[in-house]
Scaffold this active site. Structure first.
Site, mmCIF file in Angstrom:
data_model
loop_
_atom_site.group_PDB
_atom_site.id
_atom_site.type_symbol
_atom_site.label_atom_id
_atom_site.label_comp_id
_atom_site.label_asym_id
_atom_site.label_seq_id
_atom_site.Cartn_x
_atom_site.Cartn_y
_atom_site.Cartn_z
ATOM 1 N N SER A 105 -17.493 91.949 23.185
ATOM 2 C CA SER A 105 -18.551 92.112 24.350
ATOM 3 C C SER A 105 -19.438 91.207 23.885
ATOM 4 C CB SER A 105 -18.891 93.361 25.302
ATOM 5 O OG SER A 105 -18.758 94.686 24.356
ATOM 6 N N THR A 241 -25.654 91.264 24.114
ATOM 7 C CA THR A 241 -23.852 90.669 24.656
ATOM 8 C C THR A 241 -23.976 89.272 24.756
ATOM 9 O OG1 THR A 241 -22.956 91.327 26.735
ATOM 10 C CG2 THR A 241 -24.549 90.617 26.627
ATOM 11 N N THR A 274 -25.188 98.575 31.078
ATOM 12 C CA THR A 274 -24.162 97.949 30.957
ATOM 13 C C THR A 274 -23.532 98.449 31.827
ATOM 14 O OG1 THR A 274 -22.458 97.496 29.786
ATOM 15 C CG2 THR A 274 -22.938 100.089 30.094
ATOM 16 N N GLY A 275 -23.617 96.461 32.320
ATOM 17 C CA GLY A 275 -22.626 96.694 34.084
ATOM 18 C C GLY A 275 -22.189 95.240 34.339
#
Length: 291
Positions: A105, A241, A274-275
């Site tokens: 990721s 990311t 994060t999400g």
């Protein structure tokens, strides 16, 4: 008319589903912010000028997910008299250079877009001065957070994006690297063979949206977020990311956006999130968590 009604229903379902993601991200941010807040403010009590006394600060590194090796590299930076900025950068670098350890990721070889290309987003922020450097949709450079720090260190800007961010990175000394791997090539070929679904389109063109997972399905989105306090009491935060899989080319998520991906106020604390970035950036969760 029926299509509009169905779209409204789908959007409501998306909102309800990703409310949980937003709540999780904000709770995670609040936990990190609370830890840092307690350390920074608690350790400042003995100093009337709100300047930490030498030797009174307990350094700390907190990161998202159980990626302890990334945390170890951050600690090594602090142990070698590095700053909290150094710690955050080195910790995130670990995931960028070892993407398999961080679930692909972060860094190269993960989350290809509709063209099969991996692009990177990153941000780094320094609490004492509120300086920020960030990059979005960075191409062909491995260490995105290091480029973000270069934006902060070498320019008066905050955010650079796309190929121009890559050009900047090369200009200040970074090497070009192909972020595509055999893994992402195989992923892309399988996705094309599957009719280019799932995808992030509400309506065609160019692709027929997946009826079961039209916009915000479980595409596998994650981020390494890190907060550090060094021996001087300086607080820094950073995120890195490779974004959402099968994103529309040019998409930039929440990570490089100040107050969404991360935020720091040295007198209060810091947070990283994060999400689902497309939802999260609407609510500035890390800014809210800190302030």
């Amino acid at each position: 008319m029926k299509e509009d009604q169905q779209l409204l229903i789908d959007n409501n379902r998306v909102s309800n589903k990703y409310l949980k993601s937003i709540v999780f991200s904000i709770v995670l941010s609040l936990i990190i912010a609370g830890v840092v807040l307690g350390l920074v403010l608690g350790l400042k009590k003995d100093n009337k000028k709100d300047t930490p006394k030498t030797g009174s600060i307990v350094p700390i590194v907190v990161n998202t997910w159980p990626w302890s090796y990334a945390n170890n590299d951050a600690w090594l930076a602090l142990a070698n008299n590095g700053s909290s900025l150094d710690a955050v950068e080195k910790g995130c670098n670990y995931c960028e250079l070892n993407p398999g350890y961080c679930d692909f990721s972060v860094g190269y070889g993960g989350s290809p877009n509709e063209n099969g290309e991996t692009t990177l987003d990153a941000l780094i922020m320094y609490g004492p001065t509120h300086q920020v450097g960030s990059v979005g949709c960075l191409k062909n450079i491995t260490n995105a957070i290091s480029v973000a720090r270069a934006v902060m260190d070498y320019t008066y800007h905050t955010l650079l994006v796309g190929q121009d961010a890559t050009n900047f990175a090369v200009e200040v000394g970074f090497n070009l690297t192909d972020l595509t791997t055999n893994r992402t090539i195989e992923m892309y070929e399988q996705w094309v063979a599957n009719g280019r679904v799932p995808n992030h389109w509400k309506k065609p063109p160019p692709y027929q949206p997946n009826k079961k997972m039209s916009r915000n399905g479980d595409f596998g989105h994650d981020t390494v977020g890190m907060v550090s306090v060094d021996k001087t009491g300086a607080v820094s935060a950073g995120v890195s990311t490779n974004g959402m899989t099968w994103k529309v080319p040019g998409r930039v998520g929440d990570s490089p956006i100040v107050g969404a991906g991360a935020y720091v106020d040295n007198d209060i604390g810091a947070s990283a999130a994060t999400g689902n970035g497309d939802v999260m950036m609407r609510f500035a969760p890390t800014y809210r968590a800190v302030m």
